[in-house]
Design a protein around this motif. Structure first.
Motif, PDB file in Angstrom:
ATOM      1  N   TRP A   8       0.837  -0.962   0.747  1.00 39.94           N
ATOM      2  CA  TRP A   8      -0.444  -0.011  -0.127  1.00 39.94           C
ATOM      3  C   TRP A   8       1.092   1.152  -0.040  1.00 39.94           C
ATOM      4  O   TRP A   8       1.975   1.498   0.284  1.00 39.94           O
ATOM      5  N   HIS A   9       0.476   1.939  -0.901  1.00 36.84           N
ATOM      6  CA  HIS A   9       1.056   3.532  -0.852  1.00 36.84           C
ATOM      7  C   HIS A   9      -0.062   4.413  -0.645  1.00 36.84           C
ATOM      8  O   HIS A   9      -0.629   4.418  -1.393  1.00 36.84           O
ATOM      9  N   TRP A  10       0.178   5.556  -0.036  1.00 31.70           N
ATOM     10  CA  TRP A  10      -0.334   7.017   0.556  1.00 31.70           C
ATOM     11  C   TRP A  10      -0.626   8.082  -1.399  1.00 31.70           C
ATOM     12  O   TRP A  10      -1.504   7.959  -1.557  1.00 31.70           O
ATOM     13  N   GLY A  11       0.496   7.770  -2.020  1.00 34.46           N
ATOM     14  CA  GLY A  11       0.106   8.202  -3.702  1.00 34.46           C
ATOM     15  C   GLY A  11      -0.665   7.650  -4.109  1.00 34.46           C
ATOM     16  O   GLY A  11      -1.203   7.996  -4.813  1.00 34.46           O
ATOM     17  N   ALA A  12      -1.169   6.591  -3.873  1.00 37.06           N
ATOM     18  CA  ALA A  12      -1.612   5.457  -4.811  1.00 37.06           C
ATOM     19  C   ALA A  12      -3.485   5.740  -4.345  1.00 37.06           C
ATOM     20  O   ALA A  12      -3.913   6.014  -5.273  1.00 37.06           O
ATOM     21  N   ILE A  13      -3.770   6.173  -3.633  1.00 36.77           N
ATOM     22  CA  ILE A  13      -4.941   6.154  -3.022  1.00 36.77           C
ATOM     23  C   ILE A  13      -5.463   8.135  -2.716  1.00 36.77           C
ATOM     24  O   ILE A  13      -6.140   8.447  -2.937  1.00 36.77           O
ATOM     25  N   HIS A  14      -3.742   8.925  -2.887  1.00 35.74           N
ATOM     26  CA  HIS A  14      -4.354  10.474  -3.060  1.00 35.74           C
ATOM     27  C   HIS A  14      -3.085  11.250  -4.208  1.00 35.74           C
ATOM     28  O   HIS A  14      -1.987  10.693  -3.456  1.00 35.74           O
ATOM     29  N   HIS A  15      -4.390  11.817  -4.408  1.00 34.45           N
ATOM     30  CA  HIS A  15      -4.030  12.546  -5.734  1.00 34.45           C
ATOM     31  C   HIS A  15      -3.769  14.015  -5.823  1.00 34.45           C
ATOM     32  O   HIS A  15      -4.846  14.738  -5.083  1.00 34.45           O
ATOM     33  N   THR A  16      -2.739  15.545  -6.043  1.00 30.18           N
ATOM     34  CA  THR A  16      -3.979  16.057  -6.289  1.00 30.18           C
ATOM     35  C   THR A  16      -4.211  16.430  -7.458  1.00 30.18           C
ATOM     36  O   THR A  16      -3.870  16.636  -8.473  1.00 30.18           O
ATOM     37  N   LEU A  17      -5.492  17.749  -7.538  1.00 32.92           N
ATOM     38  CA  LEU A  17      -6.187  17.725  -8.529  1.00 32.92           C
ATOM     39  C   LEU A  17      -6.212  18.564  -8.336  1.00 32.92           C
ATOM     40  O   LEU A  17      -5.898  19.913  -7.998  1.00 32.92           O
ATOM     41  N   TYR A  18      -5.776  19.418  -9.790  1.00 35.27           N
ATOM     42  CA  TYR A  18      -5.733  20.810 -10.059  1.00 35.27           C
ATOM     43  C   TYR A  18      -6.841  21.059 -11.836  1.00 35.27           C
ATOM     44  O   TYR A  18      -6.226  20.581 -12.555  1.00 35.27           O
ATOM     45  N   ALA A  19      -7.868  21.127 -11.113  1.00 40.46           N
ATOM     46  CA  ALA A  19      -9.127  21.765 -11.345  1.00 40.46           C
ATOM     47  C   ALA A  19      -9.288  22.869 -12.422  1.00 40.46           C
ATOM     48  O   ALA A  19      -8.455  23.458 -12.161  1.00 40.46           O
ATOM     49  N   HIS A  20     -10.140  22.707 -13.294  1.00 38.17           N
ATOM     50  CA  HIS A  20      -9.764  24.435 -14.823  1.00 38.17           C
ATOM     51  C   HIS A  20     -11.775  24.509 -14.455  1.00 38.17           C
ATOM     52  O   HIS A  20     -12.707  23.403 -14.350  1.00 38.17           O
ATOM     53  N   GLN A  21     -11.737  25.552 -14.934  1.00 37.82           N
ATOM     54  CA  GLN A  21     -13.043  25.956 -14.635  1.00 37.82           C
ATOM     55  C   GLN A  21     -13.741  26.539 -16.574  1.00 37.82           C
ATOM     56  O   GLN A  21     -12.849  27.302 -16.546  1.00 37.82           O
ATOM     57  N   PRO A  22     -14.400  25.453 -16.911  1.00 40.10           N
ATOM     58  CA  PRO A  22     -15.695  24.671 -16.562  1.00 40.10           C
ATOM     59  C   PRO A  22     -15.364  23.409 -16.614  1.00 40.10           C
ATOM     60  O   PRO A  22     -16.099  22.418 -16.546  1.00 40.10           O
ATOM     61  N   PHE A  23     -14.426  23.461 -17.535  1.00 33.79           N
ATOM     62  CA  PHE A  23     -13.744  22.004 -18.248  1.00 33.79           C
ATOM     63  C   PHE A  23     -14.162  21.151 -17.198  1.00 33.79           C
ATOM     64  O   PHE A  23     -13.897  19.466 -17.255  1.00 33.79           O
ATOM     65  N   SER A  24     -13.291  20.634 -15.933  1.00 28.52           N
ATOM     66  CA  SER A  24     -13.255  19.831 -15.536  1.00 28.52           C
ATOM     67  C   SER A  24     -15.134  19.241 -14.979  1.00 28.52           C
ATOM     68  O   SER A  24     -14.625  17.926 -14.026  1.00 28.52           O
TER      69      SER A  24
END
Length: 800
Positions: A690-706
Motif C-alpha cells: 500500500w502507498h499513500w500516493g496510490a489513493i491520494h492525488h492532487t487535483l488541479y481543476a479547470h473551470q469549467p471543463f473539469s
C-alpha cells in the motif's frame, strides 16, 4: 465489411471522428495564440517595452518608465490568462450566470449582495495618483492586446463569450475576492452557530476554542434555515471556485544574515490556497525607471504581491484574524422596509440588480431565459447575506466585514511595497492597508529580518464576534480598529529567524483580540525544528536548506497522536501488521509511505466515529445538519488527539470497558477495521504494497471543463502526491468516492529568496504553468516538477 461491423462503424462516425476533429481544432486554434519568445511593445504615448520570456514562459519586462511596465503587465497577462481573467471579473461582479446559466444564479446573487464591485469603486477613488495610474496602465495593456484581435482562448468560443474592455475596477474587485479567500472566520462563525443547535456547550467549546463569549450566547441565534443557506453559499464558493474554506493559510519564514554565507537575509514563502489550473499566481520580472521587482503577481493586478526588489524581500501568510461578524436584524412587522437600530425603526437601503442568465449548455439546444431581478438590501451593519434573490430565508443576517468599508486603500500598499528600500519604508507602505489581514515577513540585503501584522482588525465593545450578534444593539458594533502602531511586530529577534504558519503570532499579554481561530502549531513547530537543526550544524544556511524545509512532509501532529493509536491491542493479524507498521513510523507522509496511507484513512474513520456520531440522526433536517457534520468529520489531527484523552469524556470514555458503546478503545478498533477494509478494497490484500500516493492525488481543476464529461481529462491535471493537512508541504484533502483522497488545497506557488550586498538569488516554482492555453507547452509544465520539489531560477537580467 460494413454490415459485419455496424457497431465499429457507428463508433468511428459518431465518437472517434468528432473527437478527433475536436482535438485537431483545439490544437490548431490553440497554437495560433502562442506568444513570441521576444517582442517589443509600442506603448501609447511614445514608450516601448521589451518582453523577454524564459524557457518556462515567464516574462521579463524592460521599459524606461514604470507606467509602461504596468502596461506590459496587462498585455502579457492577457496573452497568457485571458479566460482566467474573464472568470475572475465575472465571479467578483456576480455575472457568471451570463455564460454558465441558471445553476450559477444563487452564487451570482450572493456576490451581488456582497457588493464587491461597488466596494472596489469606492477603493479606486481613495487611491493616490500613482497607484491609480498603475491600474489604468494595466487596463490599457489588456485592452491593447484585445484590440489586436488575436485568437481568443478556446473557452470563449465554446461559450460564445466576447470579452469586453478591462477596467481598473475589474482589477480591484478581484483583489476583494482575494480578501474574501483569506477571510475564513465567516465559515467558523456559521459552523459555531449551527453547532449550538446540536451539541452541548462544552462540545461547541472543544471545536471552537477561545474565551466563552456569554454576551453573544444571550443573543438570538439565527434559524437553522438561515445558517444552512449561508453555509451552502460558503461551501459552494470553496468547492467550485477554491475561494475560502477552513484550510486557507501559508508558510513563510526569514533567516538573519548572521546565519548565511553572504550576510544577506533569506526568505521563504509558499501560500496555501485552493488549487486550480492555471494557478492564481503569475511570476514576472519588472524593470522600469525606479521599479526593480521580481516575484509572484496575482492574475488581474499589475504589481508583485510577494517577491523582492534587490534591496528587500517580502512574503506573507494569512493572519487568521476575525474581521467578519454576522449581525441578526429585526425588521418592522408592519413595514418590511424598516429595521430596528437602537430602539428606532430606520429605512433599509435597497438596490435592484438584474442578472442575465444564459440558456443551459449547449445554448443552441435551449431557449433563452429572461433576466432575473434581485433586491439587494443593506443595513448599517452591512449587506443582508441571508437573502436569496431578495427574499430572506429565516432571520435576516447582515455581514460586517473590513473589506467592505468605503475608501479601502489596500491596493495602495500592494503598489507601494515594490518601492520600499528598508524596514522603515516597508512598514510605512502598509499604514493604510485594510484587507485581507496578513502576517508580512521581511528580509533585506544587510541581513535584517522582520515581521509585521497588517490589516484592520476590529475592536469590539462587547462580544468577540465568534457568534452572530444582535444588529439592533450598538453595544455589539465595532468601536474602532487596532491602531497600526500597536499591531504585532518583530525586528531582528535574538533567535535570528521568524516563522509564520498561521499560528498565533502574539502572547497572552497582547492587549487586543485578534482571533480564536489559529492554525495548529505543528507546521510552525516543524519549520522551527528544521531551522534550529540547520543552524546547529554550523554551516552557513543557503537556499538549498530552505528547499529541504519547504518540501518537508513530516507531520508532528501525527507523531503526537501515534501513541494513542498504537496502544490498541490487536485482535487479528491485519490489525497487528498495521499497528506494527505505525509503531516504527516517523510521521513522514511521502507518497510511497504505507504508514501514511493507514494513518490518514484510519483517522478519517476515527473522526467519523468520534464526532460524526455525536449528531442525533434527524432525517427531516439532514440538509441542515450536513454543514455541522462536515465540520465534525473534517476534524484536525490535534482535535482527534485531544478527544481521545479528554478527561471530561465529551466524545468517548478513555477508561471505559471496551464493550461500552462510546469507549475510546472500541471506537479505535471499529474505525481501524473500517480503514483496513477500505484499503483492502482500494489497494488489494498486501498491506506492505500500500502507498499513500496510490489513493491520494492532487487535483488541479479547470473551470469549467473539469465539470464537463469528456473534456475534464484534457484540461485538468491529477498527480499522485504525499503530504497531509499538518505538513509543511501541506495537502488539504477530501474523500471523493472512487477517486479516493483528493488534494484540492495546498501550496499554490513557492518562492525562495537570498539577498546580499552584491546581488540576489531568486528560486521559484508555480504550481501549474505560466499559460492558460491548453496547447501552450507551459500550460501545465510545472505540475510534475512542483510535486517533485524542483525549483527554477528567475534572473533579473538586463534587456533595456
Amino acid at each position: 465489411m460494413e454490415a459485419a461491423f455496424p457497431v465499429l462503424k457507428r463508433f468511428v462516425l459518431f465518437v472517434f471522428l468528432p473527437l478527433a476533429l475536436l482535438l485537431t481544432g483545439l490544437y490548431v486554434y490553440g497554437r495560433l495564440g502562442l506568444p513570441p519568445r521576444e517582442q517589443t511593445l509600442q506603448v501609447p504615448g511614445g514608450g516601448t517595452v521589451k518582453i523577454v520570456r524564459d524557457e518556462h514562459g515567464v516574462p521579463r519586462l524592460f521599459a524606461n518608465r514604470d507606467e509602461d511596465v504596468y502596461f506590459a503587465m496587462g498585455y502579457v497577462q492577457a496573452q497568457d490568462r485571458l479566460w482566467q481573467m474573464e472568470l475572475e471579473r465575472r465571479l467578483a461582479s456576480g455575472r457568471l450566470s451570463e455564460i454558465f446559466g441558471k445553476d450559477l444564479l444563487a452564487q451570482d446573487s450572493w456576490m451581488r449582495t456582497l457588493g464587491l464591485r461597488q466596494s472596489a469603486q469606492s477603493a479606486y477613488s481613495a487611491l493616490s495618483g500613482p497607484a491609480r495610474s498603475s491600474l489604468t496602465a494595466y487596463a490599457r495593456g489588456v485592452n491593447a492586446w484585445l484590440s489586436e484581435r488575436h485568437p481568443l482562448p478556446f473557452e470563449f468560443t465554446m461559450f460564445n463569450v466576447h470579452p469586453g474592455p478591462w477596467t481598473e475596477i475589474d482589477s480591484l474587485a478581484w483583489s476583494k475576492v482575494f480578501a474574501l479567500d483569506l477571510a475564513g472566520n465567516l465559515d467558523q462563525e456559521i459552523g459555531k452557530a449551527a453547532a449550538t443547535h446540536y451539541l452541548l456547550p462544552e462540545q461547541v467549546q472543544f471545536f471552537f476554542p477561545g474565551k466563552r463569549d456569554t454576551s453573544s450566547e444571550e443573543a438570538p441565534t439565527p434559524t437553522l434555515a438561515s445558517l444552512a443557506s449561508l453555509g451552502t453559499f460558503a461551501h459552494n464558493l470553496h468547492l467550485n471556485w477554491q475561494i475560502g474554506g477552513r484550510e486557507v493559510g501559508s508558510n513563510a519564514w526569514v533567516v538573519s544574515g548572521r546565519y548565511t554565507l553572504g550576510g544577506g537575509a533569506l526568505l521563504a514563502n509558499d501560500p496555501h490556497l485552493g488549487l486550480q489550473l492555471p494557478s492564481i499566481w503569475y511570476p514576472v520580472v519588472q524593470h522600469g525607471d525606479r521599479l526593480r521587482t521580481q516575484g509572484m503577481s496575482l492574475v488581474g493586478l499589475p504589481v508583485v504581491i510577494f517577491g523582492q526588489n534587490g534591496r528587500i524581500a517580502w512574503g506573507g501568510t494569512s493572519m487568521m484574524a476575525d474581521v467578519q461578524d454576522l449581525a441578526i436584524e429585526r425588521f418592522d412587522p408592519n413595514d418590511p422596509n424598516r429595521y430596528l437600530a437602537d430602539g428606532k425603526w430606520v429605512p433599509v437601503e435597497q438596490d435592484e440588480e438584474q442578472i442575465a442568465v444564459a440558456p443551459d449548455f449547449p445554448a443552441f439546444l435551449h431557449q433563452a431565459l429572461k433576466p432575473v431581478q434581485i433586491e439587494v438590501r443593506h443595513t448599517r451593519n452591512g449587506p443582508i447575506i441571508s437573502d436569496l434573490r431578495g427574499k430572506a430565508i429565516g432571520q435576516p443576517v447582515a455581514l460586517r466585514w473590513t473589506a467592505l468599508q468605503k475608501g479601502d486603500r489596500s491596493y495602495e500598499s500592494m503598489y507601494a511595497v515594490s518601492y520600499a528600500e528598508d524596514w522603515t519604508s516597508f512598514r510605512e507602505s502598509f499604514r493604510h492597508y485594510v484587507a485581507p489581514a496578513l502576517n508580512m515577513l521581511y528580509a533585506d540585503r544587510n541581513g535584517n529580518i522582520g515581521y509585521l501584522g497588517i490589516g484592520q482588525i476590529p475592536i469590539r465593545q462587547q462580544g468577540d464576534g465568534s457568534l452572530p450578534e444582535p444588529g439592533w444593539d450598538s453595544a455589539f458594533a465595532w468601536q474602532s480598529y487596532i491602531p497600526f502602531d500597536a499591531m504585532p511586530m518583530q525586528y531582528n529577534p535574538p533567535e535570528g529567524y521568524i516563522v509564520s504558519a498561521n499560528d498565533r503570532p502574539v502572547s497572552d499579554s497582547y492587549p487586543y483580540f485578534i482571533s480564536n481561530d489559529w492554525a495548529p502549531p505543528a507546521r510552525a513547530d516543524r519549520i522551527k525544528q528544521m531551522l534550529q537543526h540547520a543552524i546547529a550544524s554550523g554551516h552557513p544556511l543557503t537556499i538549498k536548506d530552505m528547499q529541504v524545509i519547504q518540501t518537508d512532509v513530516v507531520s508532528l501532529s501525527a507523531r503526537h497522536l501515534l501513541p494513542q493509536l498504537t496502544a490498541l491491542a490487536p485482535s487479528d493479524a491485519d490489525e497487528r501488521q498495521a499497528l506494527d507498521l505505525l509503531r516504527n513510523w516517523s510521521g513522514n507522509m511521502t507518497a510511497s509511505s504505507t504508514q501514511a496511507a493507514i494513518f490518514n484513512v484510519w483517522t478519517r474513520h476515527l473522526a467519523d466515529k468520534l464526532f460524526g456520531d455525536a449528531l442525533v440522526k434527524d432525517w427531516t433536517r439532514r440538509q441542515q445538519q450536513q454543514y455541522v457534520r462536515d465540520f465534525l468529520e473534517g476534524a484536525r489531527i490535534d482535535q482527534i488527539d485531544r478527544a481521545l484523552t479528554d478527561e471530561h469524556a465529551l466524545w468517548c470514555r478513555p477508561q471505559a470497558l471496551e464493550t461500552d458503546e462510546r469507549a475510546c478503545r472500541r471506537l479505535l478498533r471499529v474505525s481501524l477495521d473500517e480503514a483496513l477494509s477500505e484499503l483492502h478494497k482500494r489497494l488489494g490484500g498486501n498491506e506492505t504494497s500500500w502507498h499513500w500516493g496510490a489513493i491520494h492525488h492532487t487535483l488541479y481543476a479547470h473551470q469549467p471543463f473539469s465539470n464537463i464529461k469528456g473534456l475534464s481529462w484534457i484540461f485538468e491535471r491529477r498527480v499522485e502526491s504525499g503530504g497531509g493537512p499538518d505538513c509543511i508541504d501541506v495537502s488539504g484533502f477530501y474523500l471523493s468516492g472512487t477517486d479516493g483522497y483528493v488534494g484540492a488545497f495546498g501550496p499554490s506557488s513557492r518562492q525562495l529568496i537570498e539577498l546580499g550586498p552584491h546581488g540576489s538569488q531568486y528560486e521559484y516554482m508555480n504550481s501549474t504553468g505560466q499559460s492558460g492555453n491548453w496547447m501552450n507547452p507551459h500550460y501545465a509544465d510545472m505540475v510534475l516538477p512542483f510535486m517533485r520539489g524542483q525549483y527554477f531560477s528567475l534572473e533579473m537580467g538586463g534587456g533595456k
